[in-house]
Structure formats: C-alpha cells, structure tokens
Design an enzyme around this catalytic site. Sequence first.
Site, PDB file in Angstrom:
ATOM      1  N   HIS A 203       0.867  -1.176   0.000  1.00  0.00           N
ATOM      2  CA  HIS A 203       0.000   0.000   0.000  1.00  0.00           C
ATOM      3  C   HIS A 203       0.903   1.225   0.000  1.00  0.00           C
ATOM      4  O   HIS A 203       1.740   1.373   0.880  1.00  0.00           O
ATOM      5  CB  HIS A 203      -0.922  -0.008   1.218  1.00  0.00           C
ATOM      6  CG  HIS A 203      -1.860   1.164   1.216  1.00  0.00           C
ATOM      7  ND1 HIS A 203      -3.149   1.087   0.743  1.00  0.00           N
ATOM      8  CD2 HIS A 203      -1.668   2.456   1.580  1.00  0.00           C
ATOM      9  CE1 HIS A 203      -3.715   2.280   0.831  1.00  0.00           C
ATOM     10  NE2 HIS A 203      -2.832   3.132   1.335  1.00  0.00           N
ATOM     11  N   CYS A 204       0.737   2.084  -0.983  1.00  0.00           N
ATOM     12  CA  CYS A 204       1.604   3.265  -1.072  1.00  0.00           C
ATOM     13  C   CYS A 204       0.837   4.496  -0.609  1.00  0.00           C
ATOM     14  O   CYS A 204      -0.113   4.918  -1.272  1.00  0.00           O
ATOM     15  CB  CYS A 204       2.084   3.449  -2.515  1.00  0.00           C
ATOM     16  SG  CYS A 204       3.021   4.966  -2.709  1.00  0.00           S
ATOM     17  N   PRO A 205       1.218   5.094   0.536  1.00  0.00           N
ATOM     18  CA  PRO A 205       0.481   6.265   1.027  1.00  0.00           C
ATOM     19  C   PRO A 205       0.654   7.484   0.122  1.00  0.00           C
ATOM     20  O   PRO A 205      -0.172   8.382   0.132  1.00  0.00           O
ATOM     21  CB  PRO A 205       1.080   6.517   2.408  1.00  0.00           C
ATOM     22  CG  PRO A 205       2.395   5.829   2.419  1.00  0.00           C
ATOM     23  CD  PRO A 205       2.308   4.713   1.439  1.00  0.00           C
ATOM     24  N   ASN A 208      -1.925   6.806  -2.197  1.00  0.00           N
ATOM     25  CA  ASN A 208      -3.104   6.414  -1.448  1.00  0.00           C
ATOM     26  C   ASN A 208      -3.888   5.292  -2.118  1.00  0.00           C
ATOM     27  O   ASN A 208      -5.100   5.332  -2.226  1.00  0.00           O
ATOM     28  CB  ASN A 208      -4.005   7.622  -1.220  1.00  0.00           C
ATOM     29  CG  ASN A 208      -5.019   7.324  -0.144  1.00  0.00           C
ATOM     30  OD1 ASN A 208      -4.720   6.567   0.779  1.00  0.00           O
ATOM     31  ND2 ASN A 208      -6.200   7.881  -0.265  1.00  0.00           N
TER      32      ASN A 208
END
Length: 435
Positions: A203-205, A208
């Site tokens: 999951h890449c913040p 998002n």
Amino acid sequence: MGALRNVVIAILVLSILTFIALFGQLPALRKTPIGWLQRALCLHLPNGLKYADQRATGGRLTSRSKRLGQYLFYEQNPVVLVHPTLPTHPHAKLSTLQIIFLLLLTLSSTLFLWNASHRLPTTLLFPIPLLLALPYSFTYLTVTHQTHFITPSNLHSRLRDYPYDHILFHPATPACRTCALPKPARSKHCSLCQRCVAKSDHHCPWVNNCLGRGNYRYFLALLLSLGILQIYGACLSLYILRPIYHSSSQTHPHNSWTDIGDAIVSAINQGGLSIAGVGLLAASTAALPLGLLVYHCYLIWAGMTTNESQKWADWRDDMGDGYVFKASRAQLRTWNRLRKYRGGGGDGGEWQRVNGHGQGGVAENPALSIGVEEGGDGSEVLWPTSSDQMVVRTNDGKPPVGQEALWTRIWGLDEVENLYDLGGWENFVEVMRGR
Ligand SMILES: [Zn+2]
Ligand SMILES: [Zn+2]
C-alpha cells in the site's frame, strides 16, 4: 544565504535517512554500513527510547506513540485518507501525503519555470511540457486504478491468474474475514483499502492506493518519470548557474577548495530559492524515486512482489536455522495412498504448515491436506509453469516423523523454486502487460 544553506542541509540529511530506512533492509545491503545504520535507526534507537520511557514515565509515551502509529498507518485518517474527490472515480481518495507530493511538484516546477524560462533556450524548454505531464498522468492512473481489488465478480478470473506455490500461498488458506472471499495466490488483504488486492505489492500512502495487478506498472512509470523530471530540472538549474560560477572565477581565480566553495555558494546565492533551491531539491531527492525504481526492478527480475520478498526473507531465516524441508508432492501422494492401503500407521511428524497455522502431530501428510494444484474453485490456472515441490517448516528441526526418506533439509532459497519467476525478461513483460 544561511537559511538557504540550512534548507539544503536539511533536505540532504532527510534524503540520506530515507534512503537508509528504505534500502538498509535489502539482503544485499544488510551487512554493509547502510544495513548497520538502518538497524541503528529503526531498531536500536526505538528500543533505547522505549527503555528510557519505561524508566521515566512507566511506558506511557511508548503506548501513546504506538496508538498514534496504529492510527496513522493502519486506520483511515486524514494523513492517509481524505474524502472522495473525483466524481468519475468515487473510490479514489486523496491523502495528505499525496496532496503534499502534488503541491511540492506543482509549486517547485511553477516557481522554477516562472524565474528560469526566460533564461533558457527554446531547445531546452521544448521537452518540459511532456516531462511535466508524465508524472501527473501516471499519478492519476495509479491513484484511480480499481481493478486490482478482488470482488465477487472478478474472483473467478483472479483465482485463475496464478497457481498456489505451496510455500508462500496455499489453496487451504481460510477466506478473508473482512471480504468473505477466498484468497487467490499472490493476493493480500489491505486494512487501509479494506479490500483484498490481487498480486498485492504494497500500500503506497503517496498515491493512497494499493499497488497490485494492473497499476504496479503505472507506479513504476511514475517513479521513472519523476526521476527523469528531477534530473532534468537539476540540469537546467546547473545550466543557469554555471556561467555565474565561471564569471566569478575570471574575476577572482579559484586557487583553493575554499575559493571553489565560496564561488559555488555565491552562484547558488545568485540563483536564489527558485533556481538554486529547486535545482538542489530536485538533485538531492532524485535518488529516492530512482532508487526505489531500481529496487522494484530487482524484485521483478527475481519474480516477486514486495509482499512476497518479506515472506521469502522469513523463509530464508528458517532455512538458515535448518528448520525447513522439501519433498515431491507426487511422492507424498503415493506415500499417502500406500499408507491408506496398508491401513494407516503412526506418522504425523511435528510439522507446521507454512502459512503459519501450526498443526503439530497431524496424522495426514501435508500433500493431502493441501489438495491439488488448481485454483481454489477447481478451474485451471493460466500460468505457464508448475511445480511439484512441497516445502514445510518444522517445529523441532527434524523431518516429518515416519517420512524421513521423503524429505530433504534445505539451507537456502537457491534450493527451492520460485514458481512466479518466469525469468528476468519474461517477468518484466508480465508486469508491463499489467499482470
Ligand atoms: Zn480481504
Ligand atoms: Zn491498500
């Protein structure tokens, strides 16, 4: 000048720290100063602080920061999640990190172009619209992608994408409790997206969204286009600042390192924040997207996702301890059939199922309880390679009791096949095709 110098030093220190935290865990760098620094920063320093807090406040600060960390990284909150913004993509949400990233990109490019465009020849300005458009386009594609989420309607296809390798992924894994759907091989549930993700990478913040089957290629393209834009921006700033540096060397020859340093500082000073500051920011942070891209290229070349690389690292540690054994599934099936024919017997070594569900002392051997190699719903898997290997981790470091002859102890990852590795180039082609 002092303020600009401090900003530059802060940017450099931050990029070095981020680099160490991101890459120090890599197997190749573990035994280098980068690996040591990573452990000092991410393991020993927090442990030391925890100890100090335990003595000072009885651990109150630790539990509060833990709760904050849990909130920031694993729960929906304004830092990682702000509300739907795109009417065409009601599920796409903007996060604070994403807004910071887009603002930084937009503000620094605007500031730079506003002050630098009239000092640059047309030939150098020509590629800028394209170089600027690409990172925005790939961000949009990565953020709005939805088809990597597993839904009842695409579950059948997702189960046919990859076979279970019986090492990292098992057909007997219980269904996801949140989504109430079986887990296809290579998938993972994301607590932030609240959905299961096909071929989950991470999951890449910053975008998002989860990176997985379909949008992983856009993420790689985003890293590449961002890195190129940053390098190009740094080169343009150098192009403007170099004549200033050279003209100062004609009036006042640079005889020592101090003179050269002074000339550089004066050139940066004349360039100001919009040209020298943006150029330095671009140059010092270009290593982040490009370093991350190199790391992902290594993962693709090795045929794994970030999620799988962590699982493989756990296996490698257990293999190093001598707790892992492999066998042929065909041989195990034959053995089971013969055993049933003879009326059973006391086997059931202290083996532990690879997905972490300990099942000490089971009567059946692993191959039978895990089933056949088709997808969970019995449909045929569309994957070019298959494997006959069965790998288990035992609790006692001994092969499953009664089946010693069938199992071989393995000491390293090179002794097992990675079913998802089609070979370096083929792996790249798969990713580029959105698989
Ligand atoms: Zn799920
Ligand atoms: Zn996610």
